[in-house]
Enzyme design. Structure first.
Site, short mmCIF file in Angstrom:
data_model
loop_
_atom_site.label_atom_id
_atom_site.label_comp_id
_atom_site.label_asym_id
_atom_site.label_seq_id
_atom_site.Cartn_x
_atom_site.Cartn_y
_atom_site.Cartn_z
N HIS A 141 2.07 1.96 -6.90
CA HIS A 141 0.77 2.01 -7.51
C HIS A 141 0.65 3.33 -8.49
O HIS A 141 0.29 4.25 -8.08
CB HIS A 141 -0.22 2.19 -6.39
CG HIS A 141 -0.58 1.23 -5.68
ND1 HIS A 141 -1.62 0.27 -5.89
CD2 HIS A 141 -0.01 0.58 -4.43
CE1 HIS A 141 -1.72 -0.62 -4.61
NE2 HIS A 141 -0.75 -0.24 -4.04
N GLU B 79 -1.85 3.98 -10.41
CA GLU B 79 -3.15 4.56 -10.56
C GLU B 79 -3.32 5.59 -9.39
O GLU B 79 -4.20 6.57 -9.55
CB GLU B 79 -4.16 3.34 -10.24
CG GLU B 79 -4.37 2.93 -8.81
CD GLU B 79 -3.20 2.02 -8.20
OE1 GLU B 79 -2.34 1.70 -9.22
OE2 GLU B 79 -3.68 1.40 -7.36
N CYS C 71 0.88 -4.32 -7.27
CA CYS C 71 0.99 -4.78 -5.71
C CYS C 71 0.37 -5.89 -5.59
O CYS C 71 0.97 -7.07 -5.87
CB CYS C 71 0.04 -3.46 -5.04
SG CYS C 71 0.57 -3.59 -3.25
#
Lengths: 266, 774
Positions: free
Chosen positions: A223, A225, A87
């Site tokens: 993302h 994560e 990002c």
């Protein structure tokens, strides 16, 4: 295998990124931007997480890309160590020229423009789950080392500027030929379509992630994560309730790939 | 300022020309206590501390009379910046809930952003990690006379919220939006924030024990003080008038999520240091009332005085008058009280490790004074004592007992004959800006940051996060209030808001652990407005009391935090009574939570909660006939409690695989939404005949907003589910089943009354809000 999660003022995804990296078997720590930059050489790999570094002043990623730690990362990248920008991290890597890594600032991540049937239906920030199709052969890139061509990976995105643009007409051909396009946005079945909501931000050729020619530096807008544990998945995904709280989500493959890449490089 | 010996009108004119909101009698009482004429800075300090916003002078007595703020799970009630309840023996959830209505009406983006900015400080300063926010919003009629202004406000507010929340890195996991013409000139922007903290690591917003005797340092950290927000609390304590707009604009603070993000990390480093060393500090945010409010409350609540030198406070400019330095509401600031031996290390954390001066021009941590034992609130500036008053007198505030008079409400029930086929009407209700999908808004919100989100907006009635890695528990959050019910009956508006907020968390399987109330009303000096306020509080308190905390019979669900916002009024009118409730739910294991999307064709659909003829304030009345009606939904307390706990139990026992509460738009909208949030391949077939014990027409069965749930039963679990429902003395209303065809079909007395294909429904439902905010 120790990685540094590089933190700038305004970064806001460093904790969950470190948690996700650890869940894949990496160890590491959060590295504050004003620590001595040379300490970065102690690490085996680097993640630049998401957020709004320096408030996105001038342009997203522009100020952070000029920090001394980025100079050190440039040297580590030249050494072949893996760097993954997620990002805002992707935006920083683009602003620093590390991506696409052809010598200059050759692409930009511009404001999202959602186009459907020839009309702009929305602009700006957008947060949603998306599916990514892996476009490169296995072992092409540090962050997708373990993925086969055509593999689908689900994860959320959340950004206002992820629309990859360029003025260099030949660039896309080159990125495609050199397998520097790592992920494209697609529907749940793997179909790429240049229309919102499949192409979620108007990006050229639905590109979600690219790597440098050497493959050790990866930048991606979505993302991983936030998709590293099964319970993070959306409720319509059958994988959501599987297993215990540690059960992997699809995004963990990115961090596992990074780990494997480091192992192989040694 | 000369007060003693002057005539009332002279005092009045001096007060007004100085920009003070104090009344003449308030000013005289101050002079009397001081035994001299007060200084201008002193009067501004009193003006701030005695404002409605800081002192709750009109509302305090009513709140004390009705609200239950304690309970077996309460760790801290409403006495500080945020309330705290226990999750388990180790972890606690911290919650705060406020309004930022006035600023958002004048400058929507900045007003809403600083609303989020303020509420997250309230939670963070308790030593907690802020893990989620919610935003209940009320805007005017997007199709009415003021539509352009209304849409400008709505868009600006949503932008302000996402721009702040996303950059800060706190996910927005819940909220609601209602459009109603009573908000045309007074929008409501409420904000809720929750955090997590270990029980032993809570930090108090007061000077620690011994601080006065040992001369603890008072430190201000964050942005340099400027004049922004000066007069903010006073402006929030008056009606909005167009001619004041220019002046009011200056009373709105300036947001900076970037600096806040860095400050939070520095705070975390400070908290970690104090925990490791076992040092007790006091920590408080500088919000409404600025430096004066934070410093005087931190001293007074511990019985100490304060001696503060405004010259030492870092400022954006050196020529600010003392009252501006003291009372401005510059954002992104905190106050720390710590033993002098900690001071150098605390300053290093902010000024060097996190490098505030280079992150933001002029930002830093500065020592500004000492805690004392003399009970005086003293400020000095440019060599002069600018304030020297009793800290207790300053912070105690004043109380008013306001007059109440019931508002004459002359609403009647409409005389209507509905068409036989209700499909078109259901589509119309689904497209209403108050029922339609909220997706247009929540896609702007980063609902995923921190990586804790389990259930997000649009997936169920409440958001759910798993905020502590390594733990299975989840925190659910929902908000609710229906202004149209408030217009008919403030009492039932209060009660239904509590019941619905609790149903929202129950619908995912979480139990309601605590409530907060943000009470938005008109001018309390008007007896009708004050009556509405009291009725709402009475209603919500009755519901909290009657619905019980899980596992504790006859024990109210505690209300641990809240806020009162009066003066939501302009010459054009006052807002519909809006007691906005937030509910925190807890679940032991997030993997047991359910969402509202239909799961499998063939599964049975049960209705919990019979339909009643109470369509006053309903979306149906307003959308189809343009009327409000007179019979607002009531909360049948015993029935409601059974419904809520039966739903929670049936989810825990895995008998129910999806659940959705019935509210705006009634059973019809609830059924449609369960189909629409999925992939669009599952529909529903329902027979409405058993949905009520009264003889109701099909339109009333479909659109009545009587409380309840639709539950999708796991295949083969019908017998067990029915047994469980009977155990709670609930009627068994098996209405039909999930089908594999993409349509909603409803029958009544053998006739098909609704046949709606999901594609058409989706268009109506997803387009409504986009149209209203275009």
């Amino acid at each position: 295998m120790k990685i540094a999660v590089v933190q700038f003022p305004g970064t806001n995804c460093e904790h969950e990124t470190l948690v996700a990296a650890r869940s894949a078997g990496l160890s590491g720590e959060i590295f504050r931007w004003n620590r001595p930059a040379e300490e970065l050489s102690d690490f085996d790999g680097y993640i630049i997480p998401g957020g709004f570094s320096y408030q996105d002043r001038l342009r997203a990623g522009a100020i952070a890309s000029k920090e001394p730690v980025m100079e050190s990362l440039r040297e580590e990248a030249a050494d072949g160590k893996p760097i993954i920008g997620i990002c805002n991290g992707f935006q920083i890597l683009v602003e620093s020229g590390l991506l696409p890594g052809l010598g200059g600032v050759d692409v930009a991540l511009a404001q999202n423009v959602m186009v459907s049937k020839g009309e702009i239906v929305r602009r700006g920030f957008y947060c949603a789950w998306t599916t990514l199709r892996h476009e490169a052969p296995p072992e092409r890139c540090s962050g997708s080392f373990l993925l086969k061509k055509g593999d689908l990976v689900r994860m959320p995105l959340a950004h206002a500027e992820g629309n990859l643009v360029t003025v260099d007409e030949d660039l896309m051909e080159r990125l495609n030929e050199e397998n520097q396009v790592i992920f494209r946005y697609c529907d749940e079945g793997g179909w790429v379509e240049d229309e919102f909501p499949v192409n979620v931000n108007g990006s050229l050729e639905s590109i979600a992630a690219i790597c440098n020619p050497e493959g050790n530096v990866l930048g991606m807008m979505p993302h991983p994560e936030r998709s590293s544990f099964a319970w993070q998945l959306p409720p319509t995904d059958p994988g959501k309730s599987a297993g215990d709280m540690g059960s992997p989500g699809p995004g963990r493959r990115i961090f596992e790939s990074m780990k494997r890449y480091i192992e192989v490089r040694r | 300022m000369k007060i003693i010996g002057r005539k009332d009108q002279e005092v009045e004119s001096s007060l007004r020309s100085a920009g003070l909101g104090l009344t003449v009698s308030e000013a005289r009482s101050i002079a009397e206590v001081l035994g001299r004429d007060p200084t201008v800075p002193e009067l501004f300090n009193y003006d701030t501390m005695w404002s409605e916003h800081c002192s709750y002078k009109s509302s305090r007595a009513t709140l004390n009379e009705f609200l239950h703020t304690s309970g077996p799970n309460v760790v801290q009630g409403p006495e500080e910046d945020a309330g705290i309840v226990a999750i388990d023996d180790e972890w606690c959830v911290v919650i705060a809930h406020e309004s930022h209505n006035h600023p958002s009406q004048i400058l929507p983006n900045e007003g809403a952003a600083t609303g989020i900015g303020g509420i997250v400080r309230d939670v963070n300063c308790m030593g907690a990690k802020v893990v989620a926010t919610a935003d209940p919003l009320r805007f005017g009629d997007p199709f009415g006379e003021d539509k352009n202004h209304v849409r400008w406000v709505a868009e600006g507010v949503v932008d302000g919220i996402w721009q702040y929340g996303n950059a800060l890195g706190v996910p927005i996991i819940a909220g609601d939006v209602v459009f109603d013409e009573s908000f045309d000139t007074n929008c409501l922007v409420n904000v809720v924030a929750i955090g997590v903290v270990k029980r032993g690591e809570i930090i108090k917003s007061r000077a620690p024990a011994g601080a006065g005797e040992k001369g603890y340092d008072v430190i201000v950290v964050g942005k340099p003080t400027d004049s922004s927000g000066f007069g903010g609390v006073t402006f929030a304590s008056e009606e909005l008038r167009e001619e004041d707009e220019e002046a009011n604009r200056g009373a709105i603070q300036i947001p900076d999520p970037f600096l806040k993000n860095v400050l939070f990390k520095a705070n975390e480093a400070l908290f970690k240091l104090t925990r490791e060393e076992g040092i007790t500090i006091g920590f408080k945010d500088l919000g409404g009332g600025g430096f004066t409010c934070a410093s005087s409350e931190m001293g007074a609540s511990a019985g100490y005085g304060m001696d503060l030198d405004l010259d030492h406070l870092h400022k954006a400019s050196e020529d600010l008058p003392p009252e501006v330095v003291a009372c401005a509401e510059t954002q992104e600031r905190f106050m720390l009280i710590c033993p002098p031996e900690l001071t150098p290390r605390a300053l290093k954390i902010y000024n060097e490790d996190w490098d505030l001066p280079n992150v933001y021009e002029g930002a830093r941590a500065s020592v500004v004074g000492k805690v004392t034992t003399n009970g005086r609130y003293i400020t000095r500036y440019k060599g002069e004592v600018t304030c020297d008053v009793s800290i207790e007198h300053l912070t105690r505030g004043i109380r008013y007992s306001r007059e109440e008079r019931p508002r004459k409400i002359s609403l009647t029930e409409p005389d209507i004959v509905a068409p036989e086929d209700l499909t078109e009407l259901l589509l119309k209700v689904l497209a209403s800006p108050n029922v339609s999908s909220r997706e247009h808004i929540y896609r702007y919100y980063d609902t995923e940051v921190q990586g804790n989100s389990v259930i997000r907006p649009g997936e169920a009635d409440a958001g759910l996060i798993a905020p502590v890695r390594g733990e299975k528990f989840g925190i659910a959050l929902s908000v609710d209030s229906n202004p149209f019910y408030g217009r008919i009956s403030p009492y039932w508006a209060g009660a239904t808001a509590v019941a619905e907020a609790m149903r929202n968390v129950a619908a995912i399987g979480a139990y309601p652990a605590t409530l907060t109330d943000c009470l938005n009303f008109g001018n309390p000096e008007k007896p009708e407005a004050f009556w509405e306020f009291r009725e709402c509080v009475r209603g919500l308190a009755d519901a909290a009391k009657a619905l019980w905390l899980k596992g504790y019979e006859d024990t109210p669900v505690p209300i641990v935090s809240g806020n009162v916002s009066f003066y939501n009024e302009s010459p054009e009118g006052t807002v519909d009574p809006s007691p906005i409730i937030a509910c925190v739910g807890l679940i032991d294991d997030v993997r047991n939570a359910v969402t509202m999307n239909l799961k499998k064709a063939g599964n049975a659909i049960y209705l919990v909660g019979p339909r009643f003829d109470e369509l006053g304030g309903s979306e149906y009345y307003r959308t189809a006939y343009g009327v409000t009606g007179a019979n607002a939904p009531k909360v049948r307390f015993d029935l409601e409690r059974s419904m809520i706990y039966a739903t929670i139990d049936s989810i825990a026992e895995k008998l129910v695989v999806s659940a959705h509460d019935i509210s705006n738009g009634g059973l019809g909208a609830t059924a449609a939404e369960m189909a629409l949030v999925g992939k669009g391949d599952l529909g529903m077939e329902l027979a409405l005949d058993s949905a009520s014990t009264e003889d109701l027409s099909a339109d009333r069965l479909i659109f009545s907003e009587s409380s309840g749930f639709l539950l999708e039963c796991e295949g083969g679990a019908e017998v067990e589910l029915e047994k469980l429902l009977k155990g709670y003395c609930l009627a068994i209303m098996k209405l039909g089943k999930v089908t594999g065809s993409p349509e909603i079909v409803m029958t009544h007395q053998g006739k098909k009354v609704v046949q709606m294909d999901l594609e058409t429904a989706k268009k109506a439902w997803t387009g409504g809000l986009v149209e209203a905010m275009r």
